[in-house]
Design an enzyme around this catalytic site. Structure first.
Site, short mmCIF file in Angstrom:
data_model
loop_
_atom_site.label_atom_id
_atom_site.label_comp_id
_atom_site.label_asym_id
_atom_site.label_seq_id
_atom_site.Cartn_x
_atom_site.Cartn_y
_atom_site.Cartn_z
N GLY A 95 32.33 31.18 35.59
CA GLY A 95 31.95 30.12 36.28
C GLY A 95 32.21 28.80 35.87
O GLY A 95 32.05 28.55 34.67
N TYR A 96 33.08 27.94 36.54
CA TYR A 96 33.47 26.40 35.83
C TYR A 96 33.10 25.50 37.02
O TYR A 96 33.66 24.62 37.32
CB TYR A 96 34.83 26.67 36.00
CG TYR A 96 35.46 25.96 34.89
CD1 TYR A 96 34.99 26.27 33.79
CD2 TYR A 96 36.08 24.93 35.07
CE1 TYR A 96 35.66 25.65 32.74
CE2 TYR A 96 36.83 24.10 33.98
CZ TYR A 96 36.51 24.58 32.65
OH TYR A 96 36.88 23.79 31.77
N GLY A 97 31.46 25.29 37.21
CA GLY A 97 30.80 24.21 37.87
C GLY A 97 30.26 23.32 36.77
O GLY A 97 30.78 23.00 35.77
N ASN A 98 28.99 22.75 37.00
CA ASN A 98 28.32 21.72 36.44
C ASN A 98 28.11 22.45 34.89
O ASN A 98 28.61 22.01 33.76
CB ASN A 98 26.90 21.29 36.82
CG ASN A 98 26.26 20.25 35.87
OD1 ASN A 98 25.72 20.89 34.80
ND2 ASN A 98 26.20 19.00 36.15
N ALA A 99 27.47 23.77 34.93
CA ALA A 99 27.08 24.20 33.73
C ALA A 99 28.29 24.78 32.83
O ALA A 99 28.35 24.67 31.62
CB ALA A 99 26.01 25.60 34.09
N GLY A 100 29.23 25.51 33.47
CA GLY A 100 30.35 26.18 33.08
C GLY A 100 31.35 25.09 32.48
O GLY A 100 31.92 25.54 31.09
N LYS B 283 10.95 25.88 42.71
CA LYS B 283 12.52 25.92 43.20
C LYS B 283 12.78 25.79 44.60
O LYS B 283 11.75 25.97 45.37
CB LYS B 283 13.04 27.30 42.73
CG LYS B 283 14.62 27.44 42.45
CD LYS B 283 14.88 26.61 41.11
CE LYS B 283 16.29 26.33 40.76
NZ LYS B 283 16.78 25.91 39.57
P1 NAD Z 1 27.74 24.54 40.30
O1 NAD Z 1 27.52 24.64 41.72
O2 NAD Z 1 28.15 23.10 39.65
O3 NAD Z 1 28.93 25.68 39.76
C1 NAD Z 1 28.96 26.79 40.21
C2 NAD Z 1 30.18 27.49 39.56
O4 NAD Z 1 30.07 29.07 39.84
C3 NAD Z 1 31.17 27.24 40.49
O5 NAD Z 1 32.42 26.81 39.81
C4 NAD Z 1 31.81 28.40 41.24
O6 NAD Z 1 33.05 28.53 41.83
C5 NAD Z 1 31.33 29.47 40.25
N1 NAD Z 1 31.10 30.55 41.00
C6 NAD Z 1 30.46 31.06 42.05
N2 NAD Z 1 30.56 32.39 42.23
C7 NAD Z 1 31.37 33.13 41.24
C8 NAD Z 1 31.80 34.20 40.97
N3 NAD Z 1 31.46 35.42 41.82
N4 NAD Z 1 32.43 34.34 39.84
C9 NAD Z 1 32.80 33.33 39.13
N5 NAD Z 1 32.46 32.00 39.32
C10 NAD Z 1 31.70 31.70 40.18
O7 NAD Z 1 26.64 25.15 39.77
P2 NAD Z 1 25.82 25.11 38.20
O8 NAD Z 1 24.93 23.80 38.54
O9 NAD Z 1 26.90 25.07 37.37
O10 NAD Z 1 24.98 26.19 38.07
C11 NAD Z 1 25.47 27.45 37.63
C12 NAD Z 1 24.38 28.31 37.02
O11 NAD Z 1 23.77 27.55 36.09
C13 NAD Z 1 23.25 28.67 37.88
O12 NAD Z 1 22.74 30.04 37.81
C14 NAD Z 1 22.34 27.72 37.69
O13 NAD Z 1 20.76 28.11 38.36
C15 NAD Z 1 22.16 27.72 36.20
N6 NAD Z 1 21.53 26.15 36.06
C16 NAD Z 1 22.16 24.99 36.23
C17 NAD Z 1 21.45 23.79 35.79
C18 NAD Z 1 22.22 22.60 36.34
O14 NAD Z 1 21.49 21.52 35.67
N7 NAD Z 1 22.89 22.43 36.96
C19 NAD Z 1 20.45 23.79 34.98
C20 NAD Z 1 19.97 25.16 34.58
C21 NAD Z 1 20.68 26.15 35.01
#
Ligand code: NAD
Length: 445
Positions: free
Chosen positions: A241-246, A129
């Site tokens: 959480g509303y990024g890539n995963a959410g 990581k």
């Molecule tokens: P991202 O940057 O696309 O999105 C993160 C989201 O979390 C954003 O919408 C942000 O506004 C929100 N956020 C941050 N702090 C917050 C809070 N206190 N309350 C509510 N929302 C909050 O990131 P991602 O890639 O979606 O990653 C999110 C999680 O998924 C992480 O734990 C990451 O390790 C995990 N993950 C991601 C991937 C991937 O392929 N992207 C793979 C495995 C695990």
């Protein structure tokens, strides 16, 4: 633990600002959590102390300082890390985060979780990581590119297609992966698409990588509902959480399973709709305003209220330590699907076990991302590219197989899903370590 640090001389520094690392409290320290989870599984497996000692620490870590000239002419020195937890099963694999609250212990925990995730999915990869302490929300595209390239210049001797293959994570995206791949290729003097995954399609990215984490999460939710006898059509979900995963999870829960999304939130606030909200409208609103707050047809909801909603599925999809001893008692969901890494503390786990909440543990639930990253690496190495349907089918097969292995172990060992997932994964890594002879006495050397 071997550790080293490096620094380039960089351009003349006019005025510098060093962003210091924040120290997490021990109670919520993700690395302490990861080690405690591992200890629990080792106890169940009766693993020998030497093996535990090897597994509890990262094999290698690098701390770097990245001097970057900002748009206003100042030079800022960013701190970065790359951690390789274990490579007994193959090259390390793991994302890179750009986040203001990044810490070395978060990166250590995430690297360790990657080891278990790759082993659980039976990928020929280990766990790594990376992270840089920075706030992409306050940075221009040029500044982000400088940080991305400087980071690669400083860690490039530690990564590589056969050593350690990074990927995107929180606040990093395909564009950042493209800059990093380009920088690495320049440094080694040849096109090297297989050094990093999560790239744009035009640069050797895989079909289906963008929503792979969410797709894998939705496949595991489908399997959990099947196991618990919950009809997915019309079932309800809330997403933190509303990024890539959410955001992709919300959309795919609706599209693939016919579920209703009652609430979603991001770092600026949350929204609720009793009839079920439109995930695409929330994405569109966030693209315009940087937040889901104010999405048409919704009312505001606090994070505490969202986590306590009476829903079938609660999906933490943001950061670590969201479900703790303080709020887990209020959770009324039947299933907690951990799209995020490390969202649940040990205390919350115990409360969920008491209440009968079915937890799909992070390194199973969100393993779709690394699985399609592995597919991308395989395609790059063979220069043979697969179609979207092929990716989805292969991913589905792997997620179902892993889910069933964990469920069977959980039922057989009479333990929770997280400990069961650890048992499957840790045994695989321990087997590779034994076969390599890492714990053998080295006579005469
Ligand atoms: P991202 O940057 O696309 O999105 C993160 C989201 O979390 C954003 O919408 C942000 O506004 C929100 N956020 C941050 N702090 C917050 C809070 N206190 N309350 C509510 N929302 C909050 O990131 P991602 O890639 O979606 O990653 C999110 C999680 O998924 C992480 O734990 C990451 O390790 C995990 N993950 C991601 C991937 C991937 O392929 N992207 C793979 C495995 C695990």
């Amino acid at each position: 633990m071997p550790s080293s640090s490096s620094r380039t001389s960089g351009a003349a520094v006019k005025k510098t600002r060093v962003v210091a690392e924040r120290k997490p409290s021990q109670e919520l320290n993700p690395f302490a959590l990861a080690q405690a989870q591992l200890d629990k599984a080792c106890d169940k497996l009766g693993l020998e102390p030497e093996m535990r000692a090897v597994l509890r620490q990262p094999m290698r870590e690098l701390h770097v300082a990245l001097p970057v000239r900002l748009d206003d002419g100042r030079v800022q020195v960013f701190q970065g890390f790359r951690v390789q937890h274990n490579d007994a099963r193959g090259p390390c694999k793991g994302g890179i985060r750009f986040h203001p609250a990044e810490t070395i212990d978060t990166v250590r925990a995430l690297a360790m979780w990657m080891t278990w995730k790759c082993a659980l999915m039976d990928l020929p990869l280990g766990g790594g990581k990376g992270g840089v302490i920075c706030n992409p929300k306050e940075m221009s595209s040029r500044e982000l590119q400088q940080v991305a390239r400087e980071y690669i210049r400083q860690i490039y001797h530690m990564i590589g297609p056969d050593q350690d293959v990074p990927a995107p994570d929180v606040y990093t995206d395909p564009q950042i992966m493209a800059w990093m791949m380009d920088e690495y290729s320049r440094l080694v003097g040849r096109h090297t698409p297989d050094v990093i995954t999560g790239k744009p399609l035009a640069l050797g990215g895989s079909a289906g990588r963008q929503d792979a984490t969410a797709r894998g999460t939705v496949y595991t939710v489908r399997e959990a509902c099947r196991h618990l006898g919950i009809l997915t059509k019309g079932a309800t979900a809330a997403i933190q959480g509303y990024g890539n995963a959410g955001a992709y999870t919300a959309q795919l829960l609706v599209d693939l399973l016919g579920m209703k999304i009652l609430a979603v939130n991001d770092s600026r606030g949350g929204v609720y709709s009793a009839e079920g909200l439109d995930p695409a409208a929330a994405v569109e609103h966030k693209a315009k305003t940087k937040s889901v707050v104010g999405t048409p047809g919704t009312s505001p909801i606090s994070e505490a209220e969202l986590l306590a909603l009476e829903v079938d599925v609660l999906v933490p999809a943001a950061l670590e330590n969201v479900l703790t001893g303080h709020n887990a008692g209020a959770v009324r969901a039947k299933i907690v699907a951990e799209a995020a890494n490390g969202p649940t503390t040990l205390e919350a786990d115990d409360l969920f076990a008491d209440k009968g909440v079915f937890v799909i543990p992070d390194f199973l639930c969100n393993a779709g991302g690394v699985t399609v990253s592995y597919f991308e690496w395989v395609q790059n190495r063979s220069s043979w590219y697969w179609g979207e349907q092929e990716v989805y089918e292969r991913l589905d097969g792997r997620m179902v197989r892993a889910f069933r292995e964990v469920l069977a172990t959980s039922l057989e060992a009479k333990t929770d899903m997280r400990t069961a997932a650890y048992m499957v994964a840790v045994q695989r890594v321990a087997e590779a370590i034994r076969l390599r002879g890492w714990l053998e006495p080295r006579s005469g050397v």
